[in-house]
Every structure is written in structure tokens, then in C-alpha cells.
Design a protein around this motif. Sequence first.
Motif, PDB file in Angstrom:
ATOM      1  N   VAL A 149       0.850  -1.172   0.040  1.00 57.10           N
ATOM      2  CA  VAL A 149       0.021  -0.038   0.032  1.00 57.10           C
ATOM      3  C   VAL A 149       1.061   1.198  -0.015  1.00 57.10           C
ATOM      4  N   LEU A 150       1.847   1.255   0.851  1.00 59.56           N
ATOM      5  CA  LEU A 150       2.911   2.449   1.024  1.00 59.56           C
ATOM      6  C   LEU A 150       3.546   2.758  -0.441  1.00 59.56           C
ATOM      7  N   ALA A 151       4.139   1.703  -0.792  1.00 57.81           N
ATOM      8  CA  ALA A 151       4.939   1.682  -2.121  1.00 57.81           C
ATOM      9  C   ALA A 151       4.188   1.912  -3.411  1.00 57.81           C
ATOM     10  N   GLY A 152       2.864   1.420  -3.276  1.00 54.92           N
ATOM     11  CA  GLY A 152       1.742   1.790  -4.591  1.00 54.92           C
ATOM     12  C   GLY A 152       1.471   3.212  -4.301  1.00 54.92           C
ATOM     13  N   ALA A 153       1.107   3.613  -3.301  1.00 56.34           N
ATOM     14  CA  ALA A 153       0.781   4.834  -3.095  1.00 56.34           C
ATOM     15  C   ALA A 153       1.855   5.909  -3.578  1.00 56.34           C
ATOM     16  N   VAL A 154       2.970   5.715  -3.111  1.00 56.29           N
ATOM     17  CA  VAL A 154       4.163   6.590  -3.652  1.00 56.29           C
ATOM     18  C   VAL A 154       4.569   6.536  -5.092  1.00 56.29           C
ATOM     19  N   THR A 155       4.623   5.444  -5.739  1.00 55.25           N
ATOM     20  CA  THR A 155       4.951   5.231  -7.245  1.00 55.25           C
ATOM     21  C   THR A 155       3.804   5.763  -7.917  1.00 55.25           C
ATOM     22  N   GLY A 156       2.305   5.500  -7.394  1.00 53.91           N
ATOM     23  CA  GLY A 156       1.332   6.194  -7.923  1.00 53.91           C
ATOM     24  C   GLY A 156       1.340   7.515  -8.090  1.00 53.91           C
ATOM     25  N   ALA A 157       1.832   8.083  -6.934  1.00 56.50           N
ATOM     26  CA  ALA A 157       1.806   9.579  -6.778  1.00 56.50           C
ATOM     27  C   ALA A 157       2.889  10.068  -7.861  1.00 56.50           C
ATOM     28  N   LEU A 158       4.119   9.281  -7.690  1.00 57.17           N
ATOM     29  CA  LEU A 158       4.944   9.707  -8.853  1.00 57.17           C
ATOM     30  C   LEU A 158       4.763   9.719 -10.363  1.00 57.17           C
ATOM     31  N   LEU A 159       3.944   8.600 -10.666  1.00 60.95           N
ATOM     32  CA  LEU A 159       3.346   8.424 -11.986  1.00 60.95           C
ATOM     33  C   LEU A 159       2.642   9.666 -12.351  1.00 60.95           C
ATOM     34  N   ARG A 160       1.861  10.031 -11.398  1.00 59.25           N
ATOM     35  CA  ARG A 160       0.804  10.916 -11.672  1.00 59.25           C
ATOM     36  C   ARG A 160       1.550  12.305 -11.919  1.00 59.25           C
ATOM     37  N   ALA A 161       2.757  12.475 -11.226  1.00 59.56           N
ATOM     38  CA  ALA A 161       3.585  13.797 -11.304  1.00 59.56           C
ATOM     39  C   ALA A 161       4.037  13.824 -12.607  1.00 59.56           C
ATOM     40  N   VAL A 162       4.729  12.477 -13.035  1.00 58.79           N
ATOM     41  CA  VAL A 162       5.631  12.491 -14.208  1.00 58.79           C
ATOM     42  C   VAL A 162       4.798  12.284 -15.533  1.00 58.79           C
ATOM     43  N   MET A 163       3.532  11.972 -15.486  1.00 58.61           N
ATOM     44  CA  MET A 163       2.627  11.778 -16.550  1.00 58.61           C
ATOM     45  C   MET A 163       2.703  12.961 -17.585  1.00 58.61           C
ATOM     46  N   PRO A 164       2.530  14.039 -17.370  1.00 51.42           N
ATOM     47  CA  PRO A 164       2.388  15.263 -18.115  1.00 51.42           C
ATOM     48  C   PRO A 164       3.492  15.257 -18.980  1.00 51.42           C
TER      49      PRO A 164
END
Lengths: 174, 129
Positions: A149-164
Amino acid sequence: MDKIKYGARRLAVMGMMLAMIAVLSALEHSLPPIPFLPPNVRLGLSNIITMYAFFFMGPRPALLLTVLKSLFVLLTRGFNAGFLSLCGGLLSVFVILLLVVLSRNRCSYLILSIAGAICHNLGQITGASFLLGTPLVLYYLPVSLVFGVLAGAVTGALLRAVMPLFDRIFDKWG
Amino acid sequence: MSQKLQFIKKKDLWIISGLLAAAFFMLAVLMPGSAKNAGCYAEIYYDGKLAATAYLDEPRIFSIDGLPQVVFEVKDGAIAFIRSDCPDRICVNTGRLDRAGQLAACLPNRVSLRITGGHDDGGVDVVAR
């Protein structure tokens, strides 16, 4: 329609993604372990790229990147690490695919990222149990849920940040 | 697959809470007693077979048959991998184990270490092999 068409461009994009995966995975492996966590717990930064590939190019490129990443790990860190990487990566991609299909695209990035992280753990633990000949899954299950849950939330947020940023790069290319 | 999904939904928080609740429930079942359990012993599995057991209240340094490159130490009611020839040293870095349900493993050498026993670890006994 896939955003990035087949052909030379797609090949170039895949190569670039694989290079990013290799760099992120090597970088993460060379960092000291995260304090207060078991030494084999890592964020799985390179999964950001695999997830991006999954969402914007489809499951097959993501699967291919997963297998190629495992080959890279196999070459650089040996058989055990490569095998575990493959187990974790495959389970994770398949479960994300299953969730996307079953929920008819209604799962959020966050949930898919968390599911991917948990399944990455579970796949690795299953692989490790297989190598050791001793079942570990039950013992590690609760721990892998929490860290997933922790790692997924962090990588998900990073994905969100680098997506654009990724969209801009790959739009220009594809 | 190219349409944008939402990043987070309200429902997600429930799913996450559910996962965490399940994890803590399992932790409570699998690892009873956060205090050190007196009378715990360590089981060392080599190639899937039980190779040695060590009581945590008998300090010693030892290896198991056929695997001299891996050294275990029992000290102060805890057991640890203290030496191994594996490249990643995950087993050594796991550190000292002193509670029922804890586990350390060295994949390259196919050896794992698990604490069992103690007074009330009924949950651990449920694990079927």
C-alpha cells in the motif's frame, strides 16, 4: 487507439522506456535500504515506467518491458534476482490487467498502482518460496500488504507527477 | 487503454483501509505477543528441509551441515545470520530475530530461518506444509 503506433517510433519509445527502467532499477538497488524497513523492501521506482507503458501503450508492451527488465536484472544481479523480478513483474502486470478488465476501466491509478505493488511483492515471495522449498507466503502476506500500500501510493503519486512530462515526450515522438 | 483514468476516487480510501485492516488482523494472528516469547526456538530450513533447531536462550555460534559459509549466532535471546557468502547479504541485514513468526532467508544459499514455539503461537501452527 494506442497513442503510439507500431513501427520504428514504437521501437524507439520501448527502447527508451527499457533504458529508464534499467537506470531506475539499478539506482534503487544501489541506494541504502530504507531505514526502519526490512532490507529487501524497496519502492519499485521502475514500475512507474511499466505502469505508464501499460496505461498508454497497452498491456502487451508492458508485459514485454517486464520480461526485458527481468533479463536486465538476470544479467546484472544473477539468477535469483532475475527469477524473482520475473515472478513479481508478471503477477503484477496480470493482476493490473485483470482489475482493469473486470472493473471496466473504473479503477483509479492509485488502486492499480497499489495492486501492482502488492502483487509484485507476492509474486516475489512466491518465487522465493519456490527457490527455498519452504512456504513463506503466509508469513510475509501481512507485511507485503502494508508495504505494498505504501509503495504503491508513492509510485502512483510519482506516476501522476511525471505523466504530463511523459505525455509531452512521447507525444512529440509518437 | 488510452483514455485517462481518475487518479483517486473516494471509494479507494475504503479499499485501502480494508487492505490495511486485513494486514493488521493477519499480523495479530500470525505474530502473537509482541513481547519476546520465552522458550521460542529457531527452525533453520535448508533446501526445504528442516536442518537445525536452536533454542534462543542457549547462546552459541554455529553453521549447519553442508553449509559452512553461512554462520548463525544465538545471543541475548535472539538469533541472526552473522555471516554469509551471498552477494546481497539480505539475510545478514535482516538482523536479529527474537519473536515467534519472524523470518529471515538467504535465497542464494537456499536457507531460511524462522522463529516458532513460545507459549501461545497457535496461529503459526495453523500454517500447513
